[in-house]
Design a protein around this motif. Sequence first.
Motif, short mmCIF file in Angstrom:
data_model
loop_
_atom_site.label_atom_id
_atom_site.label_comp_id
_atom_site.label_asym_id
_atom_site.label_seq_id
_atom_site.Cartn_x
_atom_site.Cartn_y
_atom_site.Cartn_z
N GLU A 105 0.83 -1.20 0.00
CA GLU A 105 0.00 0.00 0.00
C GLU A 105 0.88 1.26 0.00
N LEU A 106 0.38 2.30 -0.64
CA LEU A 106 1.15 3.55 -0.75
C LEU A 106 1.54 4.10 0.61
N LEU A 107 0.55 4.13 1.50
CA LEU A 107 0.78 4.76 2.80
C LEU A 107 1.82 3.99 3.61
N ASP A 108 1.73 2.65 3.57
CA ASP A 108 2.71 1.82 4.29
C ASP A 108 4.11 2.09 3.76
N THR A 109 4.22 2.20 2.44
CA THR A 109 5.52 2.43 1.81
C THR A 109 6.12 3.76 2.26
N LEU A 110 5.29 4.81 2.26
CA LEU A 110 5.79 6.12 2.68
C LEU A 110 6.08 6.15 4.18
N ASP A 111 5.23 5.48 4.96
CA ASP A 111 5.44 5.45 6.41
C ASP A 111 6.73 4.73 6.78
N SER A 112 7.12 3.75 5.97
CA SER A 112 8.34 3.00 6.29
C SER A 112 9.59 3.62 5.66
N ASP A 125 -2.86 9.02 -11.68
CA ASP A 125 -4.18 8.38 -11.71
C ASP A 125 -4.34 7.33 -10.60
N VAL A 126 -3.84 7.64 -9.41
CA VAL A 126 -3.86 6.68 -8.29
C VAL A 126 -4.71 7.18 -7.13
N LEU A 127 -4.67 8.51 -6.89
CA LEU A 127 -5.38 9.04 -5.73
C LEU A 127 -6.89 9.01 -5.90
N VAL A 128 -7.34 8.60 -7.10
CA VAL A 128 -8.77 8.39 -7.34
C VAL A 128 -9.30 7.22 -6.51
N TYR A 129 -8.38 6.41 -5.96
CA TYR A 129 -8.79 5.28 -5.12
C TYR A 129 -8.73 5.62 -3.64
N LEU A 130 -8.36 6.87 -3.32
CA LEU A 130 -8.30 7.31 -1.92
C LEU A 130 -9.25 8.48 -1.74
N GLY A 131 -9.98 8.52 -0.66
CA GLY A 131 -10.84 9.66 -0.39
C GLY A 131 -10.07 10.73 0.36
N GLU A 132 -9.94 10.54 1.67
CA GLU A 132 -9.22 11.47 2.54
C GLU A 132 -7.73 11.41 2.21
N LEU A 133 -7.13 12.56 1.90
CA LEU A 133 -5.72 12.56 1.47
C LEU A 133 -4.73 13.05 2.53
N ALA A 134 -5.24 13.55 3.67
CA ALA A 134 -4.33 14.11 4.68
C ALA A 134 -3.26 13.10 5.15
N PRO A 135 -3.63 11.84 5.46
CA PRO A 135 -2.58 10.91 5.90
C PRO A 135 -1.47 10.72 4.86
N LEU A 136 -1.88 10.65 3.59
CA LEU A 136 -0.89 10.48 2.52
C LEU A 136 -0.02 11.73 2.39
N PHE A 137 -0.63 12.92 2.45
CA PHE A 137 0.14 14.16 2.33
C PHE A 137 1.14 14.31 3.48
N HIS A 138 0.70 13.96 4.69
CA HIS A 138 1.62 14.02 5.85
C HIS A 138 2.81 13.09 5.64
N ALA A 139 2.51 11.86 5.22
CA ALA A 139 3.57 10.87 5.00
C ALA A 139 4.50 11.31 3.87
N ALA A 140 3.92 11.92 2.83
CA ALA A 140 4.71 12.38 1.69
C ALA A 140 5.66 13.49 2.13
N ARG A 141 5.16 14.40 2.93
CA ARG A 141 5.99 15.52 3.37
C ARG A 141 7.23 15.00 4.14
#
Length: 220
Positions: A105-112, A125-141
Amino acid sequence: DAGMTPGYVAALFDQYADRFDTHLVTALAYRGPQVVMAAVERACGLSGRPFRFQRACDLGCGTGLMAAAIRAHVSVIEGVDLSPAMVEKARRSGFYGEGQPVCGELLDTLDSAVDGQFDLLLAADVLVYLGELAPLFHAARRALAQGGIFAFTVQAQTGAGYALGADLRYHHSEAYLRSVAAECGLAVQVLEPCITRQDAGKPVQGLVVVLGQVSAGHGH
C-alpha cells in the motif's frame, strides 16, 4: 468509507495486468504519465531547480508507464502497487531499481521510508482510489527531501471536499487539495485542470498537482 478495499483493487488490477497498457492507452486515451511529467518539468522551471532527481518513488506504479516516461530524469526509481501481477510486469520493464517495485500500500511504503528518502514522489491516476488525502500528504511531506516534490493527478470535483463518483473513483476539489496541502506543510507549485483519460468516449476532467516541501521557517 464506501470506497474500494485494497483486496478489491488488487484483484481488479491482477485480472487486468496483461491488457492494461493497451487498454489504457488505446481505449482510454490515457496520458497520465505525460501530464505528470510536464507538470514536474514546469515546477522545476518555476523554482529554478534542475529537472533531475536522485531517488523517486512511483506510487501505484501499475505496469510502469510513469517510470517509462520519467526515467531519463531520475537516477533510481522505486515503486509500489497493490497488484502482484502489475508489480511483476513493472519489474520486467527494467525501469526500476533492484528488487523494485514492491507489492503493498502507498501509505505503508511512505510510512516505512526514512525521513527525506525521496526527492520525487509520483502518483499518476492513483489518488482516485483514496478519499481522505491528509494521511498520505503528511507521510509524503516526511518522506520528501528538502526541495523534493510530490506530483499527482486526481479527478476533479466541482463541489467542496471530495466524493465517490458513480465511476467508483474519488473526485477531489481544488479547494480541498489546497487546504490539505497547507495543513500538511506542502506548498502548491502547480495546480491546473488536465485530462488524463476518457470514459465512454468523453474526456474525464482532472487536476494535475505538484506540491513541494515548504522551506524551513514556513508552515509547520
